[in-house]
Design a protein around this motif. Structure first.
Motif, PDB file in Angstrom:
ATOM      1  N   ARG A 139     -19.015  -6.969  -2.542  1.00 41.48           N
ATOM      2  CA  ARG A 139     -19.965  -7.200  -1.449  1.00 41.48           C
ATOM      3  C   ARG A 139     -19.732  -8.555  -0.818  1.00 41.48           C
ATOM      4  O   ARG A 139     -19.828  -8.724   0.399  1.00 41.48           O
ATOM      5  CB  ARG A 139     -21.402  -7.093  -1.953  1.00 41.48           C
ATOM      6  N   ALA A 140     -19.423  -9.544  -1.659  1.00 41.72           N
ATOM      7  CA  ALA A 140     -19.191 -10.908  -1.158  1.00 41.72           C
ATOM      8  C   ALA A 140     -17.796 -11.080  -0.578  1.00 41.72           C
ATOM      9  O   ALA A 140     -17.548 -12.044   0.142  1.00 41.72           O
ATOM     10  CB  ALA A 140     -19.396 -11.901  -2.293  1.00 41.72           C
ATOM     11  N   GLN A 141     -16.907 -10.146  -0.928  1.00 41.13           N
ATOM     12  CA  GLN A 141     -15.487 -10.303  -0.600  1.00 41.13           C
ATOM     13  C   GLN A 141     -14.955 -11.618  -1.158  1.00 41.13           C
ATOM     14  O   GLN A 141     -14.152 -12.325  -0.540  1.00 41.13           O
ATOM     15  CB  GLN A 141     -15.260 -10.211   0.917  1.00 41.13           C
ATOM     16  N   ASP A 142     -15.428 -11.932  -2.365  1.00 41.75           N
ATOM     17  CA  ASP A 142     -15.068 -13.192  -3.016  1.00 41.75           C
ATOM     18  C   ASP A 142     -15.313 -13.045  -4.512  1.00 41.75           C
ATOM     19  O   ASP A 142     -16.323 -12.474  -4.933  1.00 41.75           O
ATOM     20  CB  ASP A 142     -15.906 -14.344  -2.455  1.00 41.75           C
ATOM     21  N   ASP A 143     -14.401 -13.562  -5.319  1.00 40.85           N
ATOM     22  CA  ASP A 143     -14.519 -13.405  -6.761  1.00 40.85           C
ATOM     23  C   ASP A 143     -15.165 -14.592  -7.465  1.00 40.85           C
ATOM     24  O   ASP A 143     -15.324 -14.572  -8.683  1.00 40.85           O
ATOM     25  CB  ASP A 143     -13.123 -13.176  -7.371  1.00 40.85           C
ATOM     26  N   ALA A 144     -15.543 -15.638  -6.748  1.00 42.02           N
ATOM     27  CA  ALA A 144     -16.127 -16.815  -7.392  1.00 42.02           C
ATOM     28  C   ALA A 144     -17.474 -16.492  -8.024  1.00 42.02           C
ATOM     29  O   ALA A 144     -18.232 -15.644  -7.536  1.00 42.02           O
ATOM     30  CB  ALA A 144     -16.285 -17.949  -6.382  1.00 42.02           C
ATOM     31  N   GLY A 145     -17.794 -17.186  -9.112  1.00 45.05           N
ATOM     32  CA  GLY A 145     -19.032 -16.959  -9.817  1.00 45.05           C
ATOM     33  C   GLY A 145     -20.268 -17.134  -8.959  1.00 45.05           C
ATOM     34  O   GLY A 145     -21.235 -16.371  -9.077  1.00 45.05           O
TER      35      GLY A 145
ATOM     36  N   ALA B 133     -18.730  -0.025   2.315  1.00 40.86           N
ATOM     37  CA  ALA B 133     -17.957   0.070   3.557  1.00 40.86           C
ATOM     38  C   ALA B 133     -18.844   0.488   4.719  1.00 40.86           C
ATOM     39  O   ALA B 133     -18.559   0.187   5.885  1.00 40.86           O
ATOM     40  CB  ALA B 133     -16.811   1.070   3.386  1.00 40.86           C
ATOM     41  N   ALA B 134     -19.944   1.167   4.406  1.00 36.55           N
ATOM     42  CA  ALA B 134     -20.849   1.637   5.455  1.00 36.55           C
ATOM     43  C   ALA B 134     -21.990   0.669   5.739  1.00 36.55           C
ATOM     44  O   ALA B 134     -22.610   0.729   6.803  1.00 36.55           O
ATOM     45  CB  ALA B 134     -21.427   2.996   5.047  1.00 36.55           C
ATOM     46  N   GLY B 135     -22.286  -0.228   4.803  1.00 35.23           N
ATOM     47  CA  GLY B 135     -23.389  -1.161   4.996  1.00 35.23           C
ATOM     48  C   GLY B 135     -23.515  -2.101   3.810  1.00 35.23           C
ATOM     49  O   GLY B 135     -22.891  -1.877   2.765  1.00 35.23           O
ATOM     50  N   PRO B 136     -24.331  -3.147   3.926  1.00 41.28           N
ATOM     51  CA  PRO B 136     -24.391  -4.170   2.880  1.00 41.28           C
ATOM     52  C   PRO B 136     -25.258  -3.808   1.687  1.00 41.28           C
ATOM     53  O   PRO B 136     -25.178  -4.482   0.662  1.00 41.28           O
ATOM     54  CB  PRO B 136     -24.988  -5.369   3.622  1.00 41.28           C
ATOM     55  N   ASP B 137     -26.087  -2.795   1.793  1.00 39.56           N
ATOM     56  CA  ASP B 137     -27.045  -2.494   0.738  1.00 39.56           C
ATOM     57  C   ASP B 137     -26.661  -1.225  -0.014  1.00 39.56           C
ATOM     58  O   ASP B 137     -26.530  -0.149   0.574  1.00 39.56           O
ATOM     59  CB  ASP B 137     -28.449  -2.325   1.319  1.00 39.56           C
ATOM     60  N   ILE B 138     -26.468  -1.364  -1.330  1.00 38.95           N
ATOM     61  CA  ILE B 138     -26.208  -0.218  -2.183  1.00 38.95           C
ATOM     62  C   ILE B 138     -27.163  -0.284  -3.373  1.00 38.95           C
ATOM     63  O   ILE B 138     -27.895  -1.266  -3.542  1.00 38.95           O
ATOM     64  CB  ILE B 138     -24.741  -0.166  -2.669  1.00 38.95           C
ATOM     65  N   ASN B 139     -27.129   0.741  -4.203  1.00 40.11           N
ATOM     66  CA  ASN B 139     -28.068   0.828  -5.322  1.00 40.11           C
ATOM     67  C   ASN B 139     -27.344   1.467  -6.497  1.00 40.11           C
ATOM     68  O   ASN B 139     -27.395   2.678  -6.697  1.00 40.11           O
ATOM     69  CB  ASN B 139     -29.294   1.645  -4.911  1.00 40.11           C
ATOM     70  N   TYR B 140     -26.638   0.649  -7.287  1.00 38.91           N
ATOM     71  CA  TYR B 140     -25.864   1.172  -8.412  1.00 38.91           C
ATOM     72  C   TYR B 140     -26.775   1.578  -9.561  1.00 38.91           C
ATOM     73  O   TYR B 140     -27.567   0.778 -10.061  1.00 38.91           O
ATOM     74  CB  TYR B 140     -24.859   0.122  -8.892  1.00 38.91           C
ATOM     75  N   ASP B 141     -26.679   2.824  -9.967  1.00 37.74           N
ATOM     76  CA  ASP B 141     -27.307   3.322 -11.190  1.00 37.74           C
ATOM     77  C   ASP B 141     -26.181   3.788 -12.090  1.00 37.74           C
ATOM     78  O   ASP B 141     -25.394   4.659 -11.705  1.00 37.74           O
ATOM     79  CB  ASP B 141     -28.248   4.495 -10.904  1.00 37.74           C
ATOM     80  N   GLY B 142     -26.103   3.229 -13.278  1.00 33.01           N
ATOM     81  CA  GLY B 142     -24.929   3.472 -14.094  1.00 33.01           C
ATOM     82  C   GLY B 142     -25.166   4.271 -15.355  1.00 33.01           C
ATOM     83  O   GLY B 142     -26.100   5.067 -15.445  1.00 33.01           O
TER      84      GLY B 142
END
Length: 422
Positions: A329-335, A372-381
């Motif tokens: 989401r951040a397009q960045d791997d920094a902590g 890819a479609a928008g900034p908000d997702i909801n991961y349920d694992g």
């Protein structure tokens, strides 16, 4: 494959508001709360995941399940393209070192996120080192309630529910079983008192009559059990850990039938011949999390064919996946970037600009498509809904329910969810 929950070391409404139980005032160390602050990209392009494996002695077997789960998660992430087209790396593990030494080693190895520790009492050692290095810590097993408010600068999260989250579920089981009155027998100490209070508040909120709770010390429970039995409640909730077996025997001797008993997660065990025949017949108990699916167990065994237990595997898998989604989401791997994006990818709310969580996505690949479609997702694992709050706590807790037979051993009997269902 069994799931063991060795609560003695690891763990220190549905009618009541779960927000009040699972969420408390956000903590912020000097430097603010990284969970809710924006971060500028500063990573080196390679997402590195470290594990804090702090189990030794009799609990050392827990390390294998977490390591296997992390490997499975990273395999699936890399099969979906990794992080920005580059493979995600799992750093070498050092379970022979103490938590602080492992944390320092992860900083030296340029870890972007650390998964662990297992033991709640080791969380401070991990966060003291890693938060200063701006490396988020995501524990798959810490449940001590006090960790919700521990100052970490916003770099501490957990995919396991705090101990007090079970209070509303225990109360619901009593009510669902037809109880109108309830007693709580608890082992003295922070775990017993906190969970007892949570059960009491939830039971009252659901309309049950709550009789005065009774505390006991292990080895000195007979009088407490007699007091509970004399009150003649419809249901007795036992909140205990190492003192559970003695308390169950004392309750039986006092005339409390197994069908009236409901056990907290600390008291869950296969008692078998350790108690008299039929002592627990009809009793119910809960443990956090949901039983791993056969498909997930097969993936774990493909990585480690010698695996005998899957405790905390689902929570570990989800922690790694969430970290990778936060980096995506951040397009960045920094902590810093991972910490700032874990709440949005988990479907969490209660942060500036947060909207209504979208429909759940169930894998890294599926969720990546959602990003890819928008900034908000909801991961349920694999462990169920997560939905971090501004303290890094999950706001939806799944519990597996078990029922005991005349042999004093538990069998699965369903599940309950406390908090937002996702």
């Amino acid at each position: 494959m069994p799931v063991h929950r060795p609560a003695a070391r690891v763990r220190t409404a549905l009618a009541v508001s779960l927000a009040a139980v699972l969420s408390v005032t956000a903590c912020a160390a000097a430097g603010g709360n990284a969970r809710v602050q924006s971060a500028e990209a500063s990573g080196d392009g390679v997402l590195r995941v470290g594990l804090l494996l702090d189990n030794t002695g009799a609990n050392a077997f827990l390390n294998a399940a977490q390591l296997a789960a992390a490997k499975v998660a990273i395999q699936e992430i890399n099969a979906a393209g990794g992080h920005k087209g580059r493979p995600v790396e799992l750093l070498p593990v050092h379970p022979d070192q103490d938590t602080a030494a492992q944390a320092k080693g992860l900083v030296d190895a340029k870890a972007d996120v650390a998964i662990g520790p297992t033991d709640s009492s080791h969380a401070a050692a991990a966060t003291d080192v890693l938060s200063r290095a701006h490396v988020p810590v995501i524990s798959p097993a810490n449940t001590a309630s006090a960790l919700s408010t521990r100052a970490s600068g916003g770099y501490y999260f957990r995919t396991a529910a705090a101990d007090v989250a079970q209070g509303p579920v225990l109360a619901k089981l009593a009510k669902d079983g037809g109880a109108a009155t309830i007693s709580v027998l608890y082992q003295e100490g922070s775990y017993g008192k906190e969970v007892s209070t949570a059960v009491t508040e939830a039971a009252r909120g659901s309309g049950l009559t709550v009789l005065p709770a009774v505390g006991f010390k292990p080895g000195n429970v007979a009088d407490a059990a007699q007091s509970v039995a004399k009150a003649s409640p419809d249901a007795v909730v036992l909140v205990a850990r190492d003192g559970a077996q003695g308390a169950l025997a004392a309750l039986h001797n006092a005339g409390v039938a197994g069908s009236k008993l409901i056990l907290s997660d600390g008291g869950f065990a296969r008692y078998g011949s350790g108690l008299g025949s039929g002592v627990l017949d009809g009793a119910r108990a809960i443990i956090p999390g949901q039983l791993p699916t056969a498909a997930f167990q097969a993936k774990l065994l493909a990585v480690d064919p010698s695996l005998k237990d899957v405790s905390y595997a689902a929570e570990t898998f989800d922690a790694v996946t969430l970290a990778a989604l936060a980096a995506a989401r951040a397009q960045d791997d920094a902590g810093r970037s991972i910490a700032a994006n874990l709440i949005p990818v988990s479907g969490g709310t209660g942060i500036p600009g947060a909207g209504t969580p979208s429909a759940p996505c169930l894998s890294y690949k599926e969720c990546l498509g959602g990003l890819a479609a928008g900034p908000d997702i909801n991961y349920d694992g694999e462990s169920g809904p997560v939905a971090f709050d501004s303290n890094g706590d999950i706001t939806s807790a799944v519990f597996s329910v078990f029922k005991y037979g005349a042999d004093n051993n538990p069998v699965p009997a369903g599940r309950e969810t406390a908090g937002r269902a996702g």
